[in-house]
Design a protein around this motif. Structure first.
Motif, PDB file in Angstrom:
ATOM      1  N   PRO A  85       1.825   5.209  -7.912  1.00 16.85           N
ATOM      2  CA  PRO A  85       0.618   4.479  -8.342  1.00 16.85           C
ATOM      3  C   PRO A  85       0.862   3.685  -9.620  1.00 16.85           C
ATOM      4  CG  PRO A  85       0.100   6.751  -7.737  1.00 16.85           C
ATOM      5  CD  PRO A  85       1.587   6.651  -7.786  1.00 16.85           C
ATOM      6  N   LEU A 133       0.828  -1.208   0.000  1.00 18.59           N
ATOM      7  CA  LEU A 133       0.000   0.000   0.000  1.00 18.59           C
ATOM      8  C   LEU A 133       0.864   1.261   0.000  1.00 18.59           C
ATOM      9  CD1 LEU A 133      -2.760  -1.070   2.557  1.00 18.59           C
ATOM     10  CD2 LEU A 133      -2.972  -0.913   0.063  1.00 18.59           C
ATOM     11  N   GLY A 142      -4.031  -2.587  -6.102  1.00 18.41           N
ATOM     12  CA  GLY A 142      -5.373  -2.128  -5.760  1.00 18.41           C
ATOM     13  C   GLY A 142      -6.407  -3.243  -5.787  1.00 18.41           C
ATOM     14  N   ARG A 191       2.168   1.789  -3.383  1.00 20.22           N
ATOM     15  CA  ARG A 191       1.093   2.258  -4.263  1.00 20.22           C
ATOM     16  C   ARG A 191       0.884   3.756  -4.102  1.00 20.22           C
ATOM     17  NH1 ARG A 191      -3.317   0.477  -7.066  1.00 20.22           N
ATOM     18  NH2 ARG A 191      -5.191   1.775  -6.989  1.00 20.22           N
ATOM     19  N   ARG A 192       0.925   4.250  -2.863  1.00 24.73           N
ATOM     20  CA  ARG A 192       0.764   5.691  -2.624  1.00 24.73           C
ATOM     21  C   ARG A 192       1.929   6.487  -3.196  1.00 24.73           C
ATOM     22  NH1 ARG A 192      -1.330   3.804   2.406  1.00 24.73           N
ATOM     23  NH2 ARG A 192       0.732   3.992   3.337  1.00 24.73           N
ATOM     24  N   ALA A 213      -8.330  -4.149  -2.383  1.00 26.85           N
ATOM     25  CA  ALA A 213      -9.524  -3.394  -1.999  1.00 26.85           C
ATOM     26  C   ALA A 213     -10.754  -3.940  -2.714  1.00 26.85           C
ATOM     27  CB  ALA A 213      -9.333  -1.914  -2.328  1.00 26.85           C
TER      28      ALA A 213
END
Length: 203
Positions: A26, A19, A73, A22-23, A76
């Motif tokens: 992206p 995560l 992603g 990813r932040r 999620a």
């Protein structure tokens, strides 16, 4: 219980790293493949000979998948839909050991998606670039709410918003996938109740 707590903690850690990555950077929509997961042969991974334990390879392949899902992603989407990935087949080949505290990477590549299951390839690579192990794993997707099995391709399209590109496999990887299918079929036959019953009657 201790083992479950440690395993859950490792999953949480690799998800957090995915995560965070990813932040920071992206990825494009989809599974973001090939994916690279970095790790080190820690104390809990070692066998009595101070090599990465055989089962630890499968553990790190699993952690690589959690890391991939978090980074892409997909995690999620899976949580929102209450989906469960059920590993149906796994095969691994070891070429050379990984020593204590040595860093390594797991390169994950999508091998195949069809109406029944998704198949991934995990290649273990040392910092020097040497390939030391190869794992192929297939899984089916289940709706945790209903217990029904779902079609992986339609779920990937829903999650990514487009049809995933065709996997780019080398000739060797295509051969591995073909042999993996054969092995999976043979092992399913060997573990069927009928086969077991036949063995009992023959004995």
């Amino acid at each position: 219980m201790v083992g479950l707590a440690l395993h859950s903690a490792r999953i949480a850690g690799t998800v957090a790293m995915g995560l965070a990555r990813r932040r920071a950077s992206p990825p494009p929509p989809g599974l973001a493949l090939p994916h690279v997961y970095s790790a080190r042969a820690g104390w809990l991974d070692l066998d009595p000979y101070l090599h990465l334990n055989n089962t630890a390879y499968l553990l790190h392949a699993e952690l690589a998948r959690w890391n991939l899902f978090a980074y892409s992603g997909l995690l999620a989407f899976v949580a929102r839909r209450r989906l469960v990935f059920l590993v149906t087949n796994s095969a691994i080949s070891y070429r050379s050991p990984i020593g204590p505290w040595k860093p390594f990477e797991v390169h994950t590549q999508l091998a195949e998606v069809d109406e029944r299951q998704i198949t991934l390839m995990h290649t273990f690579v040392t910092k020097s670039g040497r390939r030391v192990a190869h794992n192929v794993v297939s899984a089916r997707v289940m709706d945790a709410s209903t217990g029904s099995l779902l079609e992986p391709m339609s779920l990937l399209v829903e999650a990514a918003g487009h049809v995933p590109p065709e996997p780019e496999l080398s000739e060797d990887e295509v051969e591995v996938l073909y042999r993996f299918r054969e092995l999976s079929t043979a092992m399913r036959s060997a573990t069927s109740s009928r086969s077991i019953g036949d063995k009992v009657r023959r004995s």
